[in-house]
Scaffold this active site. Structure first.
Site, PDB file in Angstrom:
ATOM      1  N   THR A  86      32.442 -13.835  61.954  1.00 24.09           N
ATOM      2  CA  THR A  86      32.392 -13.614  63.401  1.00 24.09           C
ATOM      3  C   THR A  86      33.730 -14.093  63.977  1.00 24.09           C
ATOM      4  O   THR A  86      33.794 -15.136  64.629  1.00 24.09           O
ATOM      5  CB  THR A  86      31.225 -14.384  64.060  1.00 24.09           C
ATOM      6  OG1 THR A  86      31.260 -15.749  63.611  1.00 24.09           O
ATOM      7  CG2 THR A  86      29.878 -13.790  63.699  1.00 24.09           C
ATOM      8  N   THR A 122      27.905 -17.754  62.092  1.00 17.85           N
ATOM      9  CA  THR A 122      27.942 -18.528  63.334  1.00 17.85           C
ATOM     10  C   THR A 122      28.008 -17.558  64.509  1.00 17.85           C
ATOM     11  O   THR A 122      28.969 -16.799  64.630  1.00 17.85           O
ATOM     12  CB  THR A 122      29.180 -19.452  63.334  1.00 17.85           C
ATOM     13  OG1 THR A 122      29.126 -20.255  62.153  1.00 17.85           O
ATOM     14  CG2 THR A 122      29.206 -20.352  64.549  1.00 17.85           C
ATOM     15  N   GLU A 151      25.012 -22.357  58.288  1.00 19.29           N
ATOM     16  CA  GLU A 151      25.687 -23.044  57.174  1.00 19.29           C
ATOM     17  C   GLU A 151      26.614 -24.093  57.759  1.00 19.29           C
ATOM     18  O   GLU A 151      27.104 -23.938  58.871  1.00 19.29           O
ATOM     19  CB  GLU A 151      26.464 -22.035  56.326  1.00 19.29           C
ATOM     20  CG  GLU A 151      27.523 -21.227  57.083  1.00 19.29           C
ATOM     21  CD  GLU A 151      28.828 -21.922  57.333  1.00 19.29           C
ATOM     22  OE1 GLU A 151      29.113 -22.885  56.608  1.00 19.29           O
ATOM     23  OE2 GLU A 151      29.563 -21.512  58.254  1.00 19.29           O
ATOM     24  N   ARG A 154      32.050 -26.955  54.235  1.00 20.49           N
ATOM     25  CA  ARG A 154      33.465 -27.219  54.441  1.00 20.49           C
ATOM     26  C   ARG A 154      34.250 -26.591  53.309  1.00 20.49           C
ATOM     27  O   ARG A 154      33.822 -26.679  52.153  1.00 20.49           O
ATOM     28  CB  ARG A 154      33.750 -28.736  54.394  1.00 20.49           C
ATOM     29  CG  ARG A 154      33.161 -29.519  55.523  1.00 20.49           C
ATOM     30  CD  ARG A 154      33.090 -30.982  55.152  1.00 20.49           C
ATOM     31  NE  ARG A 154      32.131 -31.208  54.061  1.00 20.49           N
ATOM     32  CZ  ARG A 154      31.908 -32.383  53.486  1.00 20.49           C
ATOM     33  NH1 ARG A 154      32.586 -33.438  53.858  1.00 20.49           N
ATOM     34  NH2 ARG A 154      31.016 -32.505  52.519  1.00 20.49           N
ATOM     35  N   ALA A 255      43.983 -39.234  63.079  1.00 21.08           N
ATOM     36  CA  ALA A 255      44.926 -38.620  64.019  1.00 21.08           C
ATOM     37  C   ALA A 255      46.017 -37.911  63.228  1.00 21.08           C
ATOM     38  O   ALA A 255      46.367 -38.325  62.130  1.00 21.08           O
ATOM     39  CB  ALA A 255      45.531 -39.699  64.895  1.00 21.08           C
ATOM     40  N   GLY A 260      42.536 -26.979  62.445  1.00 16.43           N
ATOM     41  CA  GLY A 260      42.816 -25.547  62.360  1.00 16.43           C
ATOM     42  C   GLY A 260      41.728 -24.921  61.514  1.00 16.43           C
ATOM     43  O   GLY A 260      40.616 -25.441  61.430  1.00 16.43           O
ATOM     44  N   CYS A 263      37.164 -21.937  61.416  1.00 15.92           N
ATOM     45  CA  CYS A 263      35.922 -22.284  62.120  1.00 15.92           C
ATOM     46  C   CYS A 263      36.125 -23.064  63.409  1.00 15.92           C
ATOM     47  O   CYS A 263      35.842 -22.566  64.492  1.00 15.92           O
ATOM     48  CB  CYS A 263      35.009 -23.061  61.188  1.00 15.92           C
ATOM     49  SG  CYS A 263      34.332 -22.030  59.895  1.00 15.92           S
TER      50      CYS A 263
HETATM   51  C1  UDX Z   1      34.359 -26.976  59.378  1.00 15.21           C
HETATM   52  C2  UDX Z   1      33.100 -27.865  59.453  1.00 15.21           C
HETATM   53  O1  UDX Z   1      33.417 -29.162  58.966  1.00 15.21           O
HETATM   54  C3  UDX Z   1      31.977 -27.237  58.645  1.00 15.21           C
HETATM   55  O2  UDX Z   1      30.810 -28.028  58.765  1.00 15.21           O
HETATM   56  C4  UDX Z   1      31.728 -25.857  59.199  1.00 15.21           C
HETATM   57  O3  UDX Z   1      30.691 -25.221  58.493  1.00 15.21           O
HETATM   58  C5  UDX Z   1      33.003 -25.009  59.116  1.00 15.21           C
HETATM   59  O4  UDX Z   1      34.037 -25.678  59.818  1.00 15.21           O
HETATM   60  P1  UDX Z   1      36.325 -26.588  57.604  1.00 15.21           P
HETATM   61  O5  UDX Z   1      36.862 -25.575  58.563  1.00 15.21           O
HETATM   62  O6  UDX Z   1      36.262 -26.268  56.156  1.00 15.21           O
HETATM   63  O7  UDX Z   1      34.815 -26.976  58.036  1.00 15.21           O
HETATM   64  O8  UDX Z   1      37.235 -27.878  57.775  1.00 15.21           O
HETATM   65  P2  UDX Z   1      37.050 -29.410  58.173  1.00 15.21           P
HETATM   66  O9  UDX Z   1      36.989 -30.236  56.969  1.00 15.21           O
HETATM   67  O10 UDX Z   1      35.978 -29.570  59.176  1.00 15.21           O
HETATM   68  O11 UDX Z   1      38.460 -29.679  58.879  1.00 15.21           O
HETATM   69  C6  UDX Z   1      38.842 -28.908  60.016  1.00 15.21           C
HETATM   70  C7  UDX Z   1      40.220 -29.280  60.476  1.00 15.21           C
HETATM   71  O12 UDX Z   1      40.223 -30.568  61.078  1.00 15.21           O
HETATM   72  C8  UDX Z   1      41.294 -29.330  59.393  1.00 15.21           C
HETATM   73  O13 UDX Z   1      42.459 -28.679  59.896  1.00 15.21           O
HETATM   74  C9  UDX Z   1      41.546 -30.800  59.184  1.00 15.21           C
HETATM   75  O14 UDX Z   1      42.859 -31.070  58.753  1.00 15.21           O
HETATM   76  C10 UDX Z   1      41.306 -31.338  60.587  1.00 15.21           C
HETATM   77  N1  UDX Z   1      40.906 -32.763  60.624  1.00 15.21           N
HETATM   78  C11 UDX Z   1      39.751 -33.172  60.015  1.00 15.21           C
HETATM   79  C12 UDX Z   1      41.688 -33.683  61.315  1.00 15.21           C
HETATM   80  O15 UDX Z   1      42.737 -33.338  61.882  1.00 15.21           O
HETATM   81  N2  UDX Z   1      41.284 -34.987  61.363  1.00 15.21           N
HETATM   82  C13 UDX Z   1      40.143 -35.424  60.782  1.00 15.21           C
HETATM   83  O16 UDX Z   1      39.836 -36.619  60.890  1.00 15.21           O
HETATM   84  C14 UDX Z   1      39.351 -34.489  60.083  1.00 15.21           C
END
Ligand code: UDX
Length: 440
Positions: A86, A122, A151, A154, A255, A260, A263
């Site tokens: 989506t 989603t 779902e 990650r 931080a 990005g 999702c």
């Molecule tokens: C996310 C959700 O965690 C998951 O539950 C959902 O189903 C899909 O979206 P994902 O996109 O795989 O999963 O990445 P995630 O591990 O959540 O990290 C997202 C972004 O946040 C990354 O760019 C990561 O670098 C950033 N991040 C994460 C931070 O900048 N700081 C943090 O403390 C944690």
């Protein structure tokens, strides 16, 4: 149980393989011929730790097949999982749910027995109820019911998140649907996974609310980083101190360059857009600020990099370590790392990118950046290294031996990933976002 999986992107391919792994007979369908061909040979179209092995295991059992015929996938199955994307609509914040609509229509058109159509994508809240009514209308010969089962996987931990999730959420409208989902996930539930039953809109909201919360947590600590930068405080220590409070918790409080991927950014925008349609804009207005804080981190990284190379990118060589949106992934969708690399390139820098897994995907998006097969090659004669994705490989670089590779021993750590004292002790100047100025 016999089931179909519609859509073999990240979510669908992993879900199909995991369902086969726990004993179901699965036929997975996608319109993309290349993807189906690749998966059928046991190769993965994306990088996900452990997925190649899992695929090989379940293909060998004969319990998983891939097909380009939706009829073949749907025929004989009593459960259908819709796992299509989506994406954000062009020119809008809203989600494009055309693929979901079309998947539900296809299943309803081809189903040859009673069954449950389970949405995993989603979607904007309200979609499941609308689809339930549409499916009930079109499937007159067989009784097809709609359920929603979001779902939470990650990237990089997709298999673990599918086979041993934190929780299962079943959005259902009947006992039949609830029992069917309990049977599907029988072994996972027996292993102790909490499972909640909800109505359809609540189950849709759980997913977007979870992502909105995670994005807010990241932007909260990045907002604190902005304040730390002004008063010369240290956001890493601040985060650690906050994290000891159980009510706050330390996870998702790192931080850096912000979030990005495919999702979080698009989900918070789509959630806001949907709130606007529902007359609830005020409730989610803060998500706009969450988005803005997040994007400001990228601008800050570019501004700091420019200052570190003397105020002008022209003629400067900058190594960018990392292109993926996070480590252990080859996904570059809305990648903060790649965004910063491209911005510096546009402003005249010679940008040299390395990533252990995401180079091909990065090249397809930004073909004009320089790409290198090793971190060392990317860093050769660089005026500045920008650590943009915290792969272990970069965190384990030996700063002492790396000094002879670069022109200037200067590092911008946008992810607060390296041991700053260790690097400065080895003769480097280090700038860590949110931790005061240059050290060393
Ligand atoms: C996310 C959700 O965690 C998951 O539950 C959902 O189903 C899909 O979206 P994902 O996109 O795989 O999963 O990445 P995630 O591990 O959540 O990290 C997202 C972004 O946040 C990354 O760019 C990561 O670098 C950033 N991040 C994460 C931070 O900048 N700081 C943090 O403390 C944690």
């Amino acid at each position: 149980m016999k089931m179909s999986v519609i859509g073999t992107g990240y979510l669908g391919a992993v879900h199909a393989a995991c369902m086969a792994h726990i004993g179901h007979e699965v036929v997975a369908y996608d319109t993309d011929a290349a993807k189906i061909a690749t998966l059928s040979t046991g190769a993965s179209p994306f990088y996900e730790p452990g997925f190649d092995e899992l695929l090989a295991e379940v293909l060998a059992t004969g319990r998983l097949r891939f097909t380009q015929s939706v009829q073949e996938a749907v025929t004989g199955a009593s459960v259908h999982f819709v796992c299509v994307g989506t994406p954000q609509l062009a020119g809008s914040d809203a989600a494009n749910i055309a693929y979901v609509d079309s998947a539900f229509r296809s299943v309803a058109a081809h189903a040859d027995c009673d069954g449950l159509v389970v949405g995993k994508s989603t979607v904007p809240v309200g979609t499941a109820q609308r689809l339930a009514a549409e499916v009930a209308e079109t499937s007159s010969e067989h009784r097809l019911e709609v359920a929603w089962n979001p779902e939470f996987l990650r990237e990089g931990k997709a298999i673990e998140d599918t086979l041993a999730p934190d929780r299962l959420v079943f959005g259902v409208t009947s006992e039949y649907a609830e029992k069917t989902l309990q049977e599907v996930y029988g072994s996972i539930i027996e292993a102790g996974t909490p499972h909640l039953t909800a109505d359809l809109p609540t189950s849709e909201l759980v997913k977007v609310a979870a992502n909105a919360f995670l994005a807010t947590k990241i932007s909260f600590i990045n907002a604190m980083a902005e304040v730390c930068e002004i008063v010369d405080a240290d956001v890493v220590t601040l985060s650690r101190a906050l994290g000891y409070d159980d009510r706050i918790g330390k996870r998702f409080l790192n931080a850096g360059l912000g979030f990005g991927g495919g999702c979080l950014p698009k989900d918070i925008r789509a959630f806001s857009a949907r709130a606007g349609e529902l007359g609830a804009s005020d409730a989610l207005r803060f998500l706009h600020e969450v988005d803005k804080i997040n994007l400001r981190r990228r601008e800050k990284a570019v501004a700091v990099a420019r200052a570190l190379v003397g105020g002008d990118f022209l003629g400067k060589s900058i190594a960018v370590l990392g292109a993926a949106f996070k480590p252990n992934s080859d996904d570059v969708r809305d990648s903060p790392a790649l965004n910063v690399a491209a911005a510096m390139h546009l402003k005249g820098a010679d940008v040299r990118v390395h990533d252990p897994k995401a180079i091909e995907n990065a090249k397809a998006r930004f073909p004009t950046l320089g790409y290198f097969d090793s971190a060392e090659e990317a860093c050769r004669n660089a005026d500045l290294i920008v650590l943009a994705t915290e792969w272990d490989e970069y965190c384990n670089i030996d700063p002492a031996s790396f000094r002879s590779v670069v022109k200037q021993a200067r590092l911008l750590d946008t992810r607060n990933a390296i041991d700053r004292d260790y690097w400065t002790g080895a003769g480097w100047q280090v700038y860590s976002l949110g931790r005061g100025g240059l050290t060393g």
